[in-house]
Design a protein around this motif. Structure first.
Motif, short mmCIF file in Angstrom:
data_model
loop_
_atom_site.label_atom_id
_atom_site.label_comp_id
_atom_site.label_asym_id
_atom_site.label_seq_id
_atom_site.Cartn_x
_atom_site.Cartn_y
_atom_site.Cartn_z
N HIS A 169 -6.52 2.15 -2.59
CA HIS A 169 -5.10 2.07 -1.79
C HIS A 169 -5.75 1.53 -0.53
CE1 HIS A 169 -2.68 3.94 -4.52
NE2 HIS A 169 -4.34 4.82 -5.03
N PRO A 170 -5.51 0.31 0.20
CA PRO A 170 -5.17 0.41 1.66
C PRO A 170 -4.07 1.00 2.50
CG PRO A 170 -3.89 -1.24 0.61
CD PRO A 170 -4.14 -0.48 -0.61
N VAL A 171 -4.67 1.67 3.50
CA VAL A 171 -4.01 2.07 4.26
C VAL A 171 -3.67 1.70 5.79
CG1 VAL A 171 -4.00 4.80 5.86
CG2 VAL A 171 -5.65 4.04 3.48
N GLU A 172 -2.29 1.79 6.13
CA GLU A 172 -1.82 1.18 7.53
C GLU A 172 -2.25 2.45 8.60
OE1 GLU A 172 -1.38 -2.69 8.64
OE2 GLU A 172 -0.98 -2.23 10.36
N LEU A 173 -2.55 1.93 9.63
CA LEU A 173 -1.79 3.40 10.64
C LEU A 173 -1.20 2.76 11.55
CD1 LEU A 173 -4.49 4.34 9.16
CD2 LEU A 173 -4.59 6.13 11.29
N GLY A 174 -0.12 3.08 12.72
CA GLY A 174 0.27 2.38 13.92
C GLY A 174 1.89 2.26 13.51
N GLU A 175 2.58 2.15 15.39
CA GLU A 175 4.35 2.20 15.33
C GLU A 175 4.68 1.30 14.08
OE1 GLU A 175 5.00 2.33 19.07
OE2 GLU A 175 3.44 3.65 20.40
N LEU A 176 4.93 1.92 13.16
CA LEU A 176 5.14 1.13 11.54
C LEU A 176 6.94 1.12 11.86
CD1 LEU A 176 2.34 2.15 9.60
CD2 LEU A 176 2.88 0.05 11.25
N ASP A 177 7.53 -0.15 11.63
CA ASP A 177 8.83 -0.38 11.07
C ASP A 177 8.46 0.18 10.05
OD1 ASP A 177 10.31 -0.23 14.38
OD2 ASP A 177 9.31 -2.49 13.78
N MET A 178 9.82 1.17 9.19
CA MET A 178 9.74 1.68 7.56
C MET A 178 11.13 1.51 7.20
SD MET A 178 7.89 3.70 6.12
CE MET A 178 8.52 4.75 4.48
N ALA A 179 11.42 0.70 5.87
CA ALA A 179 12.78 0.64 5.51
C ALA A 179 12.15 1.42 3.97
CB ALA A 179 13.09 -0.74 4.85
N GLU A 180 13.31 1.01 3.42
CA GLU A 180 13.00 1.76 1.86
C GLU A 180 14.35 1.69 1.16
OE1 GLU A 180 11.55 6.32 2.55
OE2 GLU A 180 13.03 5.78 0.29
N PHE A 181 13.50 0.76 -0.56
CA PHE A 181 15.43 0.75 -1.41
C PHE A 181 14.29 1.30 -2.89
CE2 PHE A 181 12.87 -2.93 -3.53
CZ PHE A 181 11.75 -3.12 -2.27
N SER A 182 15.78 1.49 -3.96
CA SER A 182 15.51 1.80 -4.80
C SER A 182 15.91 0.98 -6.04
CB SER A 182 16.28 3.01 -5.14
OG SER A 182 16.18 3.49 -6.31
N VAL A 183 14.67 0.63 -6.68
CA VAL A 183 14.08 -0.23 -7.88
C VAL A 183 14.92 0.72 -9.04
CG1 VAL A 183 14.31 -1.92 -9.18
CG2 VAL A 183 13.65 -2.13 -6.87
N ARG A 184 15.95 1.31 -10.14
CA ARG A 184 15.73 1.71 -11.25
C ARG A 184 15.40 3.53 -11.08
NH1 ARG A 184 14.81 -2.17 -15.98
NH2 ARG A 184 16.11 -4.10 -14.70
N GLY A 185 15.69 3.74 -9.50
CA GLY A 185 15.85 5.17 -9.80
C GLY A 185 14.58 5.75 -8.74
N LYS A 186 13.70 4.56 -9.14
CA LYS A 186 12.33 4.71 -8.04
C LYS A 186 12.13 3.91 -6.83
CE LYS A 186 10.08 4.86 -12.50
NZ LYS A 186 9.06 4.11 -13.54
N GLN A 187 11.04 5.06 -5.60
CA GLN A 187 11.26 4.43 -3.91
C GLN A 187 10.42 3.38 -3.54
OE1 GLN A 187 8.41 6.81 -2.13
NE2 GLN A 187 9.92 7.36 -0.24
N HIS A 188 10.73 2.41 -3.35
CA HIS A 188 10.07 1.45 -2.99
C HIS A 188 9.95 1.16 -1.24
CE1 HIS A 188 10.07 0.41 -7.08
NE2 HIS A 188 10.00 -0.78 -6.78
N ARG A 189 8.82 1.66 -0.67
CA ARG A 189 8.85 1.17 0.96
C ARG A 189 8.36 0.55 1.52
NH1 ARG A 189 4.93 5.73 2.37
NH2 ARG A 189 4.42 5.36 0.44
N PHE A 190 8.87 0.00 2.64
CA PHE A 190 7.63 -1.51 3.39
C PHE A 190 7.70 -0.95 4.74
CE2 PHE A 190 8.48 -5.59 4.32
CZ PHE A 190 8.00 -6.46 3.44
N THR A 191 6.53 -1.11 5.03
CA THR A 191 5.99 -1.18 6.41
C THR A 191 6.10 -2.57 6.81
OG1 THR A 191 3.97 -0.97 5.70
CG2 THR A 191 4.82 0.80 5.52
#
Ligand code: ZN
Length: 605
Positions: A169-191
């Motif tokens: 599990h890589p980890v990113e810390l910072g002032e990140l921009d984040m978006a979300e979308f759902s595929v087949r009812g499951k959460q997909h995050r994009f930072t």
């Protein structure tokens, strides 16, 4: 349970501090070690070299530590709870390492978390401490590791079921921009981290279709959520797959912008990268070589099947773009033309088989030098082409009743869902079984020999004509034409890859049997003058192209600090560039074959 704690000791000095607390250390002396490589990237990276200081203590005082090899530390016997504290230098601008400065922090487990020998199967709790400096008060944490007790910004405790999971599990810390979308009812995050002005909504809209396409192929999505971590830089490209997430790096100009109308080449590349890593969540993170399950990451693990995991994934990454409608049919064939051209331009394809390329990835593909095009073949690119050959051959022979899709679905069912490793050679057996065909000779040819792949013969059955032609210019990467290409005279070329460096033209790679090699020029040589005149790269290309057959030109070049003179006779550009012509008039059969393969409506073909 093992407790890990990571903090940003000094972003300015690029130092992380890690603490490991063990309630019951091995009484004869606890051993700690770090992996030598990270899964998904087959090179010994010796992450332990980034550990700067290390100490161990119990409530009774410090415990003596002795290193026993490059990545192993042994402690003196102790019977009370133990704390190991160490610092890690993070300044690796890649998706495989760790990187920390005043703009963000990023780390992969294999760089920062020592294994506690004998306790690898215990639960690992990870506490990510928030940086104290107010400069970082808007930072938050992005990782797919399951949170246990975290604050609204994601700092706090996470939990991994074992050490391998902690590493994944890589980890990113910072002032990140984040978006979300759902595929087949499951959460997909994009930072996103790094400076950018990307149209995130567009990216999510396209990704949703691509992810859906892959889920469709395998029949299910085996995760409850997924995270894309993207690091935007001026010039970079790369990705690494994980079970529930991926780390990606792209160039700023590859991101979609709000005024972007068509899919640019750069954006196509970024979508292909996301598609590739997402496909890996099935193919290599769950369907995996059994040797990868049996052996750890302290030393090299050898398999002849990397082409199955990287080649097939590379085939589907672009295929999913056209199947999902994110790019059009012409765009897909442009991508395919580029892949074929890349393979055809290296004479290494005549020397190394796909199985050999897989096996020697550690020392050859991952340690490419100037001679790579003459010595090796990529198990990504040629692997993708063999996947295409396999797919098309099965479709033709079974009249579209079977395909590589069916094979992948079956492999998923019996090896992916069950986490049962794929033994060497097993993929071939399954492919033959699912297709109901004898495939040994096809695998002999494509995987165990260096024969040319029958791409032209197979594609013609789908209404697609493949031509191998001399490159039109040094920027010709392969293409699609509206009309059947006319035969043209090949222009004379140098037979080398060059780069302009100040006032010199540096040779990066010299191709087998090309004019440069025959004249005695080597990679690393810097050309100063052609026929007594200083030229830039473009001018030299033009001068060589205008040479008459057999004409000799005089080249002055530095090899190291020695000036040398060469007599060079340019040779015609080899026919190594793939040009596709998509026929307007194709038979009903070809139409249905093509539409079934690319998932395109027959009236769109
Ligand atoms: Zn890959």
């Amino acid at each position: 349970m093992i407790h890990y704690e990571i903090s940003l000791l000094s972003p300015e000095a690029h130092l992380f501090e890690v603490k490991i607390k063990i309630a019951d250390p091995d009484p004869v002396g606890q051993t700690f070690y770090l992996p030598a490589w990270i899964r998904g990237s087959y090179m010994i990276r010796d992450f332990a070299r980034h550990i700067v200081t290390l100490k161990a203590e119990t409530r009774d005082g410090s415990v003596k530590v002795q290193k026993t090899d490059k990545q192993t530390w042994c402690l003196a016997p102790c019977n009370s709870p133990l704390q190991l504290t160490y610092t890690v230098y993070g300044w690796d601008l890649s998706v495989r390492g760790a990187h920390l400065d005043n703009t963000h922090a990023y780390f992969n487990g294999p760089c920062v978390f020592l294994a506690v020998a004998g306790k690898e199967t215990e639960i690992s709790e990870l506490n990510i401490l928030a940086p104290k400096n107010r400069k970082y008060e808007n930072w938050f944490v992005a990782t797919a590791m399951p949170p246990k007790a975290t604050d609204t910004k994601g700092f706090g405790a996470y939990e991994a079921p074992d050490y391998e999971a902690l590493l994944d599990h890589p980890v990113e810390l910072g002032e990140l921009d984040m978006a979300e979308f759902s595929v087949r009812g499951k959460q997909h995050r994009f930072t996103l981290s790094g400076r950018h002005s990307a149209d995130l909504a567009r990216l999510c809209k396209d990704l949703e279709k691509i992810c859906d396409q892959h889920i469709d192929l395998f029949g299910e999505l085996p995760v409850q959520h997924y995270l894309f971590l993207l690091w935007v830089v001026g010039n970079g490209y790369g990705g690494l797959e994980h079970r529930n997430s991926t780390s990606l790096m792209c160039s700023r100009e590859d991101l979609p912008t709000s005024n972007m109308r068509s899919v640019t080449e750069g954006y196509r590349k970024l979508l292909g990268l996301c598609s590739h890593e997402y496909f890996h969540l099935w193919n290599i993170k769950r369907i995996m070589p059994s040797v990868f399950q049996d052996e750890t990451t302290e030393r090299e693990v050898y398999t002849r099947q990397l082409w199955v995991f990287e080649g097939i994934t590379s085939y589907y990454d672009d295929l999913a773009l056209v199947r999902s409608g994110v790019i059009n049919r012409k765009n897909y064939f442009e991508l395919l033309a580029e892949t074929i051209t890349r393979v055809m331009r290296g004479s290494g394809r005549k020397k190394q088989t796909l199985e050999e390329s897989s096996f020697d990835a550690w020392t050859k593909f991952y340690k490419q030098d100037e001679n790579a095009p003459n010595a090796i073949v990529s198990y990504y690119a040629k692997g993708a082409l063999f996947a295409l050959v396999l797919d098309l051959y099965i479709r033709i022979t079974t009249n579209n009743a079977k395909s590589l899709d069916a094979i992948m679905r079956y492999v998923w069912q019996i090896h992916g869902r069950t986490d049962q490793g794929l033994a060497e050679g097993e993929f071939e057996k399954i492919a033959a079984e699912v297709a109901g065909l004898e495939l040994e000779s096809l695998f002999d040819m494509g995987v165990r020999s260096t024969q040319e792949l029958p791409l032209k013969e197979l594609l013609t059955e789908f209404g697609v004509d493949l031509y191998l032609l001399p490159a039109q210019s040094s920027s010709d990467k392969g293409r699609v034409t509206d009309d059947p290409p006319q035969a043209i005279d090949a222009r004379p070329v140098l037979g080398a890859r060059t780069i302009q460096q100040n006032q010199e033209i540096k040779l990066l790679q010299v191709f087998d049997d090309g004019a440069a090699q025959l004249a005695g020029l080597s990679a690393g040589d810097c050309i100063l003058a052609v026929n007594g005149l200083r030229l830039n790269e473009k001018q030299m290309e033009q001068q060589i192209a205008s040479c008459a057959k057999g004409e000799c030109i005089n080249v002055h070049a530095f090899r190291r600090d020695e000036l040398m003179e060469f007599n060079l006779i340019p040779k015609p550009a080899p026919a190594d560039t793939c040009v596709f012509h998509l026929r307007d008039k194709i038979s009903e059969k070809q139409l249905s074959m093509q539409s079934a393969w690319l998932h395109i409506d027959a009236n769109q073909v």
